[in-house]
Design an enzyme around this catalytic site. Structure first.
Site, PDB file in Angstrom:
ATOM      1  N   CYS A   1     -48.650 -10.487   6.734  1.00 44.61           N
ATOM      2  CA  CYS A   1     -47.674  -9.414   6.538  1.00 44.61           C
ATOM      3  C   CYS A   1     -46.459  -9.852   5.715  1.00 44.61           C
ATOM      4  O   CYS A   1     -45.934  -9.080   4.910  1.00 44.61           O
ATOM      5  CB  CYS A   1     -47.235  -8.828   7.877  1.00 44.61           C
ATOM      6  SG  CYS A   1     -46.643 -10.024   9.085  1.00 44.61           S
TER       7      CYS A   1
ATOM      8  N   ASP B   1     -44.386  -0.523   5.870  1.00 47.39           N
ATOM      9  CA  ASP B   1     -45.114  -1.332   6.846  1.00 47.39           C
ATOM     10  C   ASP B   1     -46.433  -1.835   6.257  1.00 47.39           C
ATOM     11  O   ASP B   1     -47.279  -1.035   5.863  1.00 47.39           O
ATOM     12  CB  ASP B   1     -45.384  -0.490   8.091  1.00 47.39           C
ATOM     13  CG  ASP B   1     -45.883  -1.311   9.258  1.00 47.39           C
ATOM     14  OD1 ASP B   1     -46.082  -2.528   9.101  1.00 47.39           O
ATOM     15  OD2 ASP B   1     -46.076  -0.735  10.350  1.00 47.39           O
TER      16      ASP B   1
ATOM     17  N   HIS C   1     -48.717  -3.337   7.975  1.00 49.19           N
ATOM     18  CA  HIS C   1     -49.665  -3.515   9.070  1.00 49.19           C
ATOM     19  C   HIS C   1     -50.698  -2.392   9.174  1.00 49.19           C
ATOM     20  O   HIS C   1     -50.902  -1.791  10.230  1.00 49.19           O
ATOM     21  CB  HIS C   1     -48.904  -3.643  10.405  1.00 49.19           C
ATOM     22  CG  HIS C   1     -48.021  -4.854  10.462  1.00 49.19           C
ATOM     23  ND1 HIS C   1     -46.697  -4.821  10.060  1.00 49.19           N
ATOM     24  CD2 HIS C   1     -48.279  -6.121  10.847  1.00 49.19           C
ATOM     25  CE1 HIS C   1     -46.180  -6.023  10.218  1.00 49.19           C
ATOM     26  NE2 HIS C   1     -47.106  -6.830  10.690  1.00 49.19           N
TER      27      HIS C   1
END
Length: 456
Positions: A111, A346, A348
């Site tokens: 990430c 994000d 993820h």
């Protein structure tokens, strides 16, 4: 025989772990983010207001979701278009194995690298397309609703299990590039739009998940090996800053020859010299653009609330590239704020590998329709701030403006970083540090009174 059996077990474990991450991060969903209609929204130096002048609503808690019904309200449509035009780089699966490993996915550990890629992509957008550029298809992106993603995740789970049991290579094989079709344009505006779309597509392809993409995760992992990091390790924001610099320096595409990167050695040294080849150069046309990366720490164990205004001021600058950071052990790309909440992209989400060698590869999965928010109080103090300077003149303006922003307030004891005159020497992180000291070479041991933080 034992070694062969052990290798097979490790490969099987890797495949099933990949399956688990694919399911976990494909279903990591969240409801639509709410925004207040009574407070401005800052996105990488641009300000948006969601409340129209005729709106006499007395409620201060009213919120605005970025949906089709709200297009007529203030700048919601403009904000959505701007946000969705930023390049979104997330976990991917089924790409070619990473250097020194059998991993074909970065789910669960990549990430921070993805957040760094997004910051670098924003720098290249400013460099090639300008801050006012927006993608023509930004408002056509479908929301990441639960039904869409759960269906995709179920299909992915079945495909991954079949690939694990059969040992099939999946879709990670690269295709040969295709020549773009010739096209005639009737006006200068159409030709310009087509040129910008070509730059956009080329820019995204630089971050493709294959060994030939110059800014892709395969290259970043390769550079990370020289800093003691391997595929599957967790990367911190300072290490990623040095990896990004290395990637930009090593890029061979002629378009990237006009841009370089600088990482602040320790934040008392401040920013780099003006981005030109010789100290006497005054002609901005002779200079290269610079991506300035400054690893900092905004507190001790937690982010010091005294520096919230500093973060807001930084994100309000049009040459700010955002922040690589996020929550502890959960990195994201911070691009703006509203009130006391940060707006971020994000990484993820686990998405399938996209072959960017094709001239018409789909762009939709590289753009995010849904922003997320988190309180400042949840922000990890370790982060890297980015800035973009196009020329010498631009750099001088940035230096002057940042000097004002960095003035400590009544509650602050030290500036987050300082700017000094002079030329800086390149810093070889891999050569001068032992493995255990490589993550934060910038921290200076300083004796302070209780409650004080030295921000670097």
């Amino acid at each position: 025989m034992e070694n062969k059996g052990s290798d097979e077990v490790e490969k099987l474990k890797t495949k099933f772990l990949s399956v688990w991450h694919n399911v976990k991060y494909s279903w990591a969903l969240k409801s639509k983010t709410s925004f207040s209609r009574n407070s401005p929204v800052l996105l990488l130096g641009k300000c948006y207001h969601f409340k129209v002048e005729e709106d006499e609503s007395p409620t201060e808690e009213a919120c605005c979701e970025a949906t089709d019904e709200d297009f007529a309200m203030g700048n919601v449509e403009a904000f959505r278009r701007d946000f969705a035009s930023r390049v979104w780089l997330t976990y991917r699966e089924e790409f070619p194995p990473l250097s020194g490993s059998t991993l074909t996915s970065d789910c669960g550990w990549g990430c921070m690298l993805r957040a760094g890629q997004m910051m670098l992509a924003q720098a290249l957008i400013l460099h090639l397309l300008g801050r006012d550029w927006t993608w023509s298809e930004a408002l056509t992106l479908q929301p990441l609703d639960t039904e869409t993603w759960t269906t995709t995740a179920a299909k992915r789970l079945v495909a991954s299990l079949e690939a694990s049991l059969q040992g099939s290579p999946g879709s990670s094989e690269l295709k040969s590039p295709e020549k773009p079709p010739t096209q005639a344009f009737g006006s200068a505006e159409e030709a310009d739009a087509h040129l910008k779309e070509m730059y956009h597509r080329t820019l995204v392809s630089w971050f493709g998940d294959n060994t030939s993409s110059q800014l892709g995760i395969h290259q970043l992992v390769q550079f990370g090996l020289t800093l003691g990091k391997q595929a599957g390790d967790w990367y911190g924001p300072a290490i990623v800053a040095h990896i990004l610099k290395k990637a930009v320096d090593e890029a061979v595409d002629p378009i990237l020859a006009g841009i370089t990167a600088y990482v602040s050695q320790d934040c008392t040294d401040g920013l780099p010299p003006p981005p030109h080849n010789e100290p006497s150069t005054t002609d901005p046309t002779d200079s290269r653009a610079v991506v300035i990366l400054i690893p900092v720490r905004l507190g001790g164990e937690k982010t010091n609330p005294d520096y919230v205004n500093f973060v807001k001021n930084i994100l309000s600058l049009d040459y700010c590239l955002g922040i690589i950071g996020g929550k502890p052990k959960q990195a994201c790309y911070i691009v703006g704020f509203q009130d006391d909440s940060l707006i971020y992209m994000d990484p993820h989400y686990c998405q399938s590998f996209v072959d960017v060698s094709s001239s018409d590869f789909p762009l939709q999965s590289f753009h995010c329709p849904s922003p997320k928010k988190m309180p400042f109080s949840k922000m990890d103090p370790s982060c890297t701030i980015g800035f973009y300077s196009r020329s010498v003149k631009d750099f001088e303006r940035i230096s002057q403006e940042l000097t004002k922003v960095l003035q400590p307030s009544a509650n602050e004891k030290y500036p987050v970083f300082t700017i000094v005159q002079g030329r800086s020497k390149d810093y070889d992180l891999s050569a001068s540090l032992t493995l255990e000291k490589r993550e934060w070479p910038f921290i200076r041991r300083t004796v302070t009174t209780a409650g004080d933080f030295v921000l670097l």
